[in-house]
Every structure is written in structure tokens, then in C-alpha cells.
Write a protein that holds these residues in place. Structure first.
Motif, mmCIF file in Angstrom:
data_model
loop_
_atom_site.group_PDB
_atom_site.id
_atom_site.type_symbol
_atom_site.label_atom_id
_atom_site.label_comp_id
_atom_site.label_asym_id
_atom_site.label_seq_id
_atom_site.Cartn_x
_atom_site.Cartn_y
_atom_site.Cartn_z
ATOM 1 N N LYS A 10 -5.364 -2.645 -3.017
ATOM 2 C CA LYS A 10 -4.974 -4.266 -3.090
ATOM 3 C C LYS A 10 -5.864 -4.849 -1.943
ATOM 4 C CE LYS A 10 -1.241 -7.432 -2.691
ATOM 5 N NZ LYS A 10 0.118 -7.302 -2.570
ATOM 6 N N GLY A 11 -6.465 -5.885 -2.178
ATOM 7 C CA GLY A 11 -7.289 -6.451 -1.130
ATOM 8 C C GLY A 11 -7.295 -8.112 -1.838
ATOM 9 N N THR A 12 -8.434 -8.782 -0.796
ATOM 10 C CA THR A 12 -8.561 -10.120 -1.128
ATOM 11 C C THR A 12 -10.248 -10.330 -1.212
ATOM 12 O OG1 THR A 12 -6.916 -10.862 0.149
ATOM 13 C CG2 THR A 12 -8.596 -12.623 -0.153
ATOM 14 N N ILE A 13 -10.517 -11.081 -2.480
ATOM 15 C CA ILE A 13 -12.133 -11.026 -2.584
ATOM 16 C C ILE A 13 -12.669 -11.879 -1.572
ATOM 17 C CG2 ILE A 13 -13.489 -12.039 -4.406
ATOM 18 C CD1 ILE A 13 -11.460 -11.653 -6.494
ATOM 19 N N ILE A 27 -14.419 -6.592 -1.994
ATOM 20 C CA ILE A 27 -13.000 -6.941 -1.914
ATOM 21 C C ILE A 27 -12.798 -6.537 -0.506
ATOM 22 C CG2 ILE A 27 -10.605 -6.160 -2.501
ATOM 23 C CD1 ILE A 27 -12.007 -5.830 -5.260
ATOM 24 N N CYS A 28 -12.117 -7.349 0.368
ATOM 25 C CA CYS A 28 -11.642 -6.962 1.702
ATOM 26 C C CYS A 28 -10.276 -6.226 1.801
ATOM 27 C CB CYS A 28 -11.668 -8.277 2.648
ATOM 28 S SG CYS A 28 -11.138 -8.105 4.436
ATOM 29 N N LEU A 29 -10.424 -5.024 2.335
ATOM 30 C CA LEU A 29 -9.229 -4.065 2.473
ATOM 31 C C LEU A 29 -8.558 -4.150 3.931
ATOM 32 C CD1 LEU A 29 -10.568 -1.416 0.035
ATOM 33 C CD2 LEU A 29 -9.016 -3.421 -0.783
ATOM 34 N N GLY A 30 -8.315 -4.979 4.372
ATOM 35 C CA GLY A 30 -7.940 -4.909 5.795
ATOM 36 C C GLY A 30 -9.212 -5.086 6.603
ATOM 37 N N LYS A 35 -17.183 -2.794 -2.451
ATOM 38 C CA LYS A 35 -17.810 -3.454 -3.426
ATOM 39 C C LYS A 35 -17.933 -2.868 -4.541
ATOM 40 C CE LYS A 35 -21.174 -5.309 0.000
ATOM 41 N NZ LYS A 35 -22.569 -5.609 0.142
ATOM 42 N N THR A 36 -17.928 -3.862 -5.721
ATOM 43 C CA THR A 36 -17.743 -3.357 -7.431
ATOM 44 C C THR A 36 -18.646 -3.985 -7.954
ATOM 45 O OG1 THR A 36 -16.321 -2.754 -9.033
ATOM 46 C CG2 THR A 36 -16.025 -4.653 -7.760
ATOM 47 N N ASP A 37 -19.677 -3.207 -8.981
ATOM 48 C CA ASP A 37 -20.467 -4.100 -10.145
ATOM 49 C C ASP A 37 -19.812 -4.082 -11.185
ATOM 50 O OD1 ASP A 37 -23.712 -2.517 -11.063
ATOM 51 O OD2 ASP A 37 -22.707 -5.011 -11.003
ATOM 52 N N ILE A 38 -19.489 -5.114 -11.666
ATOM 53 C CA ILE A 38 -19.021 -5.576 -13.016
ATOM 54 C C ILE A 38 -19.619 -6.576 -13.596
ATOM 55 C CG2 ILE A 38 -16.563 -4.646 -12.217
ATOM 56 C CD1 ILE A 38 -15.718 -7.728 -12.014
ATOM 57 N N THR A 39 -19.635 -6.925 -14.912
ATOM 58 C CA THR A 39 -20.166 -7.702 -15.794
ATOM 59 C C THR A 39 -19.772 -9.095 -15.243
ATOM 60 O OG1 THR A 39 -18.584 -7.699 -17.752
ATOM 61 C CG2 THR A 39 -20.430 -6.064 -17.807
ATOM 62 N N GLU A 53 -6.330 -12.736 -4.444
ATOM 63 C CA GLU A 53 -5.758 -11.256 -4.411
ATOM 64 C C GLU A 53 -6.209 -10.538 -5.678
ATOM 65 O OE1 GLU A 53 -1.590 -9.850 -4.942
ATOM 66 O OE2 GLU A 53 -1.717 -10.194 -2.850
ATOM 67 N N ALA A 54 -6.616 -9.304 -5.167
ATOM 68 C CA ALA A 54 -7.530 -8.334 -6.232
ATOM 69 C C ALA A 54 -6.999 -7.050 -6.052
ATOM 70 C CB ALA A 54 -9.067 -8.674 -6.610
ATOM 71 N N TYR A 55 -7.249 -6.206 -7.177
ATOM 72 C CA TYR A 55 -7.206 -4.860 -6.934
ATOM 73 C C TYR A 55 -8.476 -4.083 -7.269
ATOM 74 C CZ TYR A 55 -2.058 -5.094 -6.540
ATOM 75 O OH TYR A 55 -0.741 -5.734 -6.110
ATOM 76 N N ALA A 56 -9.003 -3.146 -6.364
ATOM 77 C CA ALA A 56 -9.939 -2.186 -6.684
ATOM 78 C C ALA A 56 -9.403 -0.980 -7.197
ATOM 79 C CB ALA A 56 -10.919 -2.013 -5.626
ATOM 80 N N ILE A 57 -9.970 -0.752 -8.457
ATOM 81 C CA ILE A 57 -9.471 0.599 -9.016
ATOM 82 C C ILE A 57 -10.400 1.559 -8.995
ATOM 83 C CG2 ILE A 57 -8.240 1.598 -11.042
ATOM 84 C CD1 ILE A 57 -6.755 -0.675 -9.962
ATOM 85 N N VAL A 58 -10.110 2.705 -8.222
ATOM 86 C CA VAL A 58 -11.248 3.836 -8.164
ATOM 87 C C VAL A 58 -11.206 4.753 -9.289
ATOM 88 C CG1 VAL A 58 -12.279 5.503 -6.745
ATOM 89 C CG2 VAL A 58 -11.191 3.433 -5.648
ATOM 90 N N LEU A 59 -12.161 4.658 -10.190
ATOM 91 C CA LEU A 59 -11.867 5.675 -11.486
ATOM 92 C C LEU A 59 -12.375 7.002 -11.028
ATOM 93 C CD1 LEU A 59 -13.479 3.152 -13.824
ATOM 94 C CD2 LEU A 59 -11.185 3.471 -13.307
#
Length: 90
Positions: A10-13, A27-30, A35-39, A53-59
Motif C-alpha cells: 500500500k502506498g501513494t502515487i 508509488i511511494c511506500l514510506g 515503479k510499475t509499467d502498465i498500459t 492511494e494505490a496498491y502495488a501487487i507483486v506478481l
């Protein structure tokens, strides 16, 4: 839809770098960032904006520099969901 990934960060964009097809969301996590590469379509559909607020999901993660001689560094594959979108998916 319930997400089964265990690594939900969980973090903030902090930044969105837009490209023609893909964008890079930071995304800042404290004290750390990811960083994530998405369309660009996903960025718009998820209504991702700086400060949200956003979540980075590590697959999955790549081997930790198995070949030390390689100059190519691999990074975890991630995806982002806004806080609102995550709750709708559960």
C-alpha cells in the motif's frame, strides 16, 4: 474478484510518466518507492492520479542477479490498483 497475491504494498502515487502505449507509475511506500509499467488504458480505467492511494501487487520476482556478469537487471513484475478499484475487485 479476490486477489491471491501475497505481496500487496500500500502506498501513494508519486508520479505518472505517460507514454504512447504504456505508462510508468511510481508509488511511494514510506521511505521506499516502487515503479510499475502498465498500459495507459489501465491508468485511465483505474483513474490513477498523483496523490491517490494505490496498491502495488507483486506478481513474481526475478532471480536475484543469478548471472552476476549480466548488465541487465531484472525487476519484479507489478501491477497497480487504486484503493477504490481494489475494494471493488474483492
Amino acid at each position: 474478484m479476490k486477489i491471491s497475491a501475497r505481496n500487496q504494498l500500500k502506498g501513494t502515487i508519486k508520479n505518472i510518466q505517460e507514454g504512447a502505449v504504456n505508462g510508468v507509475v511510481t508509488i511511494c511506500l514510506g521511505e521506499n518507492t516502487i515503479k510499475t509499467d502498465i498500459t495507459m488504458e489501465a491508468i485511465k480505467n483505474l483513474a490513477l492520479t498523483v496523490g491517490k492511494e494505490a496498491y502495488a501487487i507483486v506478481l513474481h520476482t526475478a532471480p536475484d542477479r543469478v548471472a552476476r556478469h549480466s548488465h541487465r537487471q531484472k525487476s519484479p513484475r507489478t501491477t497497480s490498483y487504486s484503493s477504490d478499484e481494489r475494494h471493488r475487485r474483492q
